[in-house]
Design an enzyme around this catalytic site. Structure first.
Site, mmCIF file in Angstrom:
data_model
loop_
_atom_site.group_PDB
_atom_site.id
_atom_site.type_symbol
_atom_site.label_atom_id
_atom_site.label_comp_id
_atom_site.label_asym_id
_atom_site.label_seq_id
_atom_site.Cartn_x
_atom_site.Cartn_y
_atom_site.Cartn_z
ATOM 1 N N ARG A 83 -9.587 -2.660 7.773
ATOM 2 C CA ARG A 83 -10.063 -1.263 7.764
ATOM 3 C C ARG A 83 -11.468 -1.175 8.382
ATOM 4 N NH1 ARG A 83 -11.631 3.454 3.412
ATOM 5 N NH2 ARG A 83 -10.496 5.102 4.435
ATOM 6 N N ASP A 139 -14.441 1.767 -5.166
ATOM 7 C CA ASP A 139 -13.295 1.492 -4.296
ATOM 8 C C ASP A 139 -13.444 0.107 -3.660
ATOM 9 O OD1 ASP A 139 -10.996 1.937 -2.830
ATOM 10 O OD2 ASP A 139 -11.690 3.786 -1.897
ATOM 11 N N ASP A 157 -2.635 5.427 -3.360
ATOM 12 C CA ASP A 157 -3.021 6.467 -2.403
ATOM 13 C C ASP A 157 -1.857 7.407 -2.146
ATOM 14 O OD1 ASP A 157 -5.589 5.754 -2.088
ATOM 15 O OD2 ASP A 157 -5.363 4.783 -0.146
ATOM 16 N N TRP A 200 0.846 -1.186 0.000
ATOM 17 C CA TRP A 200 0.000 0.000 0.000
ATOM 18 C C TRP A 200 0.886 1.242 0.000
ATOM 19 C CZ3 TRP A 200 -0.945 3.482 4.334
ATOM 20 C CH2 TRP A 200 -1.900 4.463 4.030
HETATM 21 C C1 DGJ Z 1 -9.076 4.605 -0.488
HETATM 22 C C2 DGJ Z 1 -8.863 5.361 -1.760
HETATM 23 O O1 DGJ Z 1 -7.719 4.924 -2.395
HETATM 24 C C3 DGJ Z 1 -8.824 6.853 -1.459
HETATM 25 O O2 DGJ Z 1 -8.546 7.580 -2.621
HETATM 26 C C4 DGJ Z 1 -10.146 7.251 -0.872
HETATM 27 O O3 DGJ Z 1 -11.165 7.091 -1.814
HETATM 28 C C5 DGJ Z 1 -10.422 6.429 0.377
HETATM 29 N N1 DGJ Z 1 -10.319 5.022 0.102
HETATM 30 C C6 DGJ Z 1 -11.779 6.728 0.919
HETATM 31 O O4 DGJ Z 1 -12.111 5.943 1.981
#
Ligand code: DGJ
Length: 782
Positions: A445, A480, A548, A201
């Site tokens: 999460r 997502d 991210d 990640w």
């Molecule tokens: C993970 C995504 O990669 C982020 O860009 C964002 O949308 C968050 N989730 C929101 O919880």
């Protein structure tokens, strides 16, 4: 183009050939995958069999020189004397593992043949031809169909396998890979290399290049998805291959689930490359008459180096993997609320950002996480997609209407495969979460994975997301998925080893059912960033949120890794704040843009906090991107050989225009002049190369600013901080002129700042500095 002559199959693309033949015992012997050759008698390329191999087992007693262990094969069975890894382990009742697959026939079809259960590449009859070769083991009651599709212009061949139980009893497929390729090792030199895209990640798809050791090497995932740990795509390269020369093979899978690919380097002189569904935890019972089909594998070859290979893969993905409705269409410049506002969205807060976004030239506004009932943080709300009435008392429509007035399309975030325990959906249907009977499901999460093997769950997702899209004028969805699978047990499959794969099959069906009837909705997929950056997700979406991590210095590795196999049109990349929220690294706004523009540009930033100078800079960035959007999204992308471990050089061109990005991760003291090669230009034509104007924000220099100001300023004082909001310095304005032949030698760039003096001709890069160079044609050559 596919031709069958004298028992040999000739698969020809524009620049490559893939040949195999049927042996005297009915096995498929691989002959050649490499540069295109004219169709001819292939005998001289066949693997020698004039002497018996030592330590081998003969296939039949009367032909002792015929051992399957020393032959290059298209698809091995098991238990027949081939001791290399088998792509196929099928448990047959009362026999165990014994499969002798021999050729019985073939058929050639114009175009592609879609799979029944999984996404596959698409191509019209003028673009693609499909060969289906039938192999059978009659005694075992197993029929195997090998599918090969030739995408001639794209220089790509895809392969997949369909197995059918033709016997009278149930069999169990415990391993069935999508392809096997036995390559003569020597075609890749004395030290062939394996390049994989690995990470975690916020550190996805870093390219790792190493010499192939003896034994097994490869990549796999067991997270339930293609994963951020090891992307399913990988490359094999010749010892001396470089970005622009040498032999390179590329492999990828059109698959989102657990994958496994390996390269076996033994002593036979052959490399066995194979890949497909990860057999770990997988088993698939087949009743008489039933079939199982593998994901499609994508194979490409180039003798023009990594860039040549990438160009083929990029073209293939753009034209044959992405949904036809997104084919070569411009991707909008997105504003996304996540990094600036997180869960604290409300009509008022979003509108403030939207006004700024519209003013700066952005085109689509994404309401990210936090908009639905109960979603105060990541502990609650997933599963219930009703609008949070405290944040949006009048619902979402007034906001969408105001966005439209500002000239912004509206987009929305959803995470439909997941559920929080604190949600109405979970309270009503706790049994909809994947779980091992008798054990509580494990959170990731703070959320659980819905059991997509359950058709009721799938219908719920299709109905609820469909209703959301039909109720509002959304033109974009960010889909997502923020955790890995665990507790992969579903009561809705016949055997436990089916859950993970059935989940993926049903996910693709859900995506198809939601988005195919709504072609006006642009789909971006995401899984905590690049946890599902794969070709199967791209068969529904226009692009994928690559990571991210929006820190441009981290993104250099991430985007460069992706670029080996995925085109820039699919790589979603945003400009965000500095210091960065994950690395604390402080980078110039110019570099944040210069990296993000090599992909699908967006901003993910508190626009209210921009100074007037930063607003000017962003406005100019957007205007620049809009003027060159087709080049950045669909131009030919090249990685230049890294002149130094801390420098990256990227180029896009389309035959008419060229832009080169020069990125410096870290400065070294007393740097020698840098060379910037510009390649692919017409050798005799003269070009002008100019740096894209960009601002140097003066607060970056602290006390050093006093070297160039007439009065002494306190770097922490009001005067400088106010001045920094409204004034900036121009970054080196550079200009170079030369013919294409000259520029390819590498422009000797202006000196960069090294503490001796400052004037506007000096490049002020420091750590994390970068420049874009725009190449313009001046006069045609003779
Ligand atoms: C993970 C995504 O990669 C982020 O860009 C964002 O949308 C968050 N989730 C929101 O919880």
């Amino acid at each position: 183009m596919i031709e069958h002559r004298d028992g040999t199959f000739y698969l020809q693309t524009a620049h490559t050939s893939y040949w195999f033949t049927v042996t005297e015992h009915g096995h498929l012997e691989h002959i050649h995958y490499g540069p295109r050759l004219a169709i001819q008698d292939p005998s001289a390329l066949r693997w020698s069999r004039v002497a018996r191999g030592g330590s081998t087992v003969a296939y039949v007693p009367e032909d002792v020189r015929y051992s399957l262990d020393t032959l290059p094969l298209e698809f091995s069975g098991i238990g027949q004397g081939d001791y290399r890894t088998s792509p196929c382990e099928i448990r047959i009742p009362h026999v165990g593992y014994d499969l002798d697959l021999v050729h019985t026939g073939h058929a050639i079809h114009a175009g592609t043949l879609s799979a029944r259960t999984l996404p596959t590449a698409h191509g019209s009859p003028s673009e693609a031809t499909t060969l289906v070769v039938d192999l059978v083991d009659e005694r075992a009651g197993i029929a195997v169909a090998l599918h090969y599709t030739v995408f001639a212009a794209a220089d790509v061949i895809t392969r997949r396998v369909v197995v059918r139980n033709t016997g009278a009893a149930e069999v169990v497929v415990e391993k069935l890979l999508s392809f096997q390729l036995d390559l003569p090792e020597a075609t890749l030199g004395d030290a062939p290399r394996l390049i994989t895209l690995d990470g975690a990640w916020i550190a996805e798809t870093h390219a790792h290049d190493r010499p192939l050791g003896p034994g097994f090497s490869g990549v796999s995932s067991s997270t339930g998805s293609s994963s951020n740990r090891h992307n399913p795509g990988f490359l094999l390269a010749a010892t001396d291959a470089g970005e622009d020369h040498g032999r390179v093979h590329g492999f990828n899978l059109v698959y989102t689930g657990n994958h496994h690919s390996s390269v076996e380097r033994g002593a036979t002189g052959l490399l066995r490359v194979a890949g497909g569904i990860n057999p770990q935890g997988f088993s698939w019972p087949l009743s008489p008459g039933e079939e199982f089909e593998t994901p499609e594998a994508v194979l490409a070859f180039a003798d023009t180096g990594f860039n040549g290979l990438s160009e083929r893969m990029h073209r293939f993905v753009n034209d044959h993997v992405l949904p036809p409705r997104f084919r070569r269409t411009p991707r909008p410049i997105v504003y996304n609320s996540w990094e600036a506002i997180s869960f604290d969205v409300s009509e008022r807060r979003l509108l403030k950002q939207a006004r700024r976004a519209a003013d700066l030239g952005m085109e689509l506004f994404v309401i990210d996480d936090g908009w639905f009932a109960g979603r105060k943080d990541d502990t609650a709300g997933l599963g219930d997609y009703t609008v949070d009435a405290t944040k949006f008392p009048r619902g979402l429509d007034p906001l969408v209407a105001k966005l439209a007035k500002l000239g912004l399309q509206a987009g929305i975030w959803v995470e439909p495969e997941m559920v929080n325990e604190d949600s109405d959906l979970y309270r009503a249907h706790p049994e909809w979460a994947l779980r091992i009977p008798g054990k509580p499901p494990r959170p990731g999460r703070q959320q659980h994975v819905l059991d997509l093997c359950n058709p009721d769950v799938c219908d719920y997702l299709v109905d609820s997301v469909g209703a959301l899209l039909d109720a509002h004028d959304f033109r974009y969805v960010k889909w997502d998925m923020n955790r890995h699978l665990a507790d992969a047990h579903s009561p809705h499959v016949r055997a436990p080893g089916m859950t993970a794969h059935q989940y993926v099959v049903n996910l693709h069906d859900v995506l198809r059912r939601i988005f195919e009837p709504r072609p006006h909705v642009l789909l971006e997929t995401c899984s905590s960033g690049g946890n599902r950056f794969d070709l199967a997700m791209l068969s529904h979406s226009a692009m994928i949120w690559a990571s991210d991590d929006t820190d441009p210095i981290e993104r250099l590795e991430i985007q460069q890794g992706l670029s080996y196999l995925y085109p820039l049109s699919t790589i979603s990349a945003h400009v965000s704040n500095a210091p960065h929220q994950q690395t604390l690294r402080d980078t110039p706004l110019s570099t944040r843009f210069n990296v993000a523009c090599f992909g699908v540009l967006g901003y993910e930033y508190d626009l209210e906090l921009l100074s007037s100078e930063e607003r000017k800079e962003v406005r100019e960035q957007i205007a620049f991107y809009r003027a060159h959007r087709d080049l950045f999204q669909y131009g030919r992308f090249r990685r230049h050989r890294k002149p130094h471990p801390d420098r990256f050089v990227w180029q896009v061109d389309d035959g008419e225009r060229t832009i080169v990005g020069n990125f410096q991760r870290r400065i070294t003291a007393a740097p020698a002049p840098d060379l910037l090669p510009v390649v692919g230009l017409e050798p005799g034509t003269t070009y002008r190369v100019r740096s894209k104007p960009q601002r140097l924000m003066i607060d970056r220099f602290g006390d050093l600013i006093n070297h160039v100001t007439p009065v002494r300023l306190d770097p922490r004082g009001m005067v400088l901080s106010t001045a920094a909001k409204f004034t900036s310095l121009t970054d080196a304005a550079e200009e170079y002129v030369g013919t294409g032949a000259l520029l390819a030698q590498g422009i000797r760039l202006h000196h960069q700042f090294s503490g001796t003096e400052y004037h506007p001709g000096i490049r002020m890069l420091g750590d994390h500095g970068s420049t874009l160079y725009v190449v313009e044609r001046l006069e045609e050559g003779p």
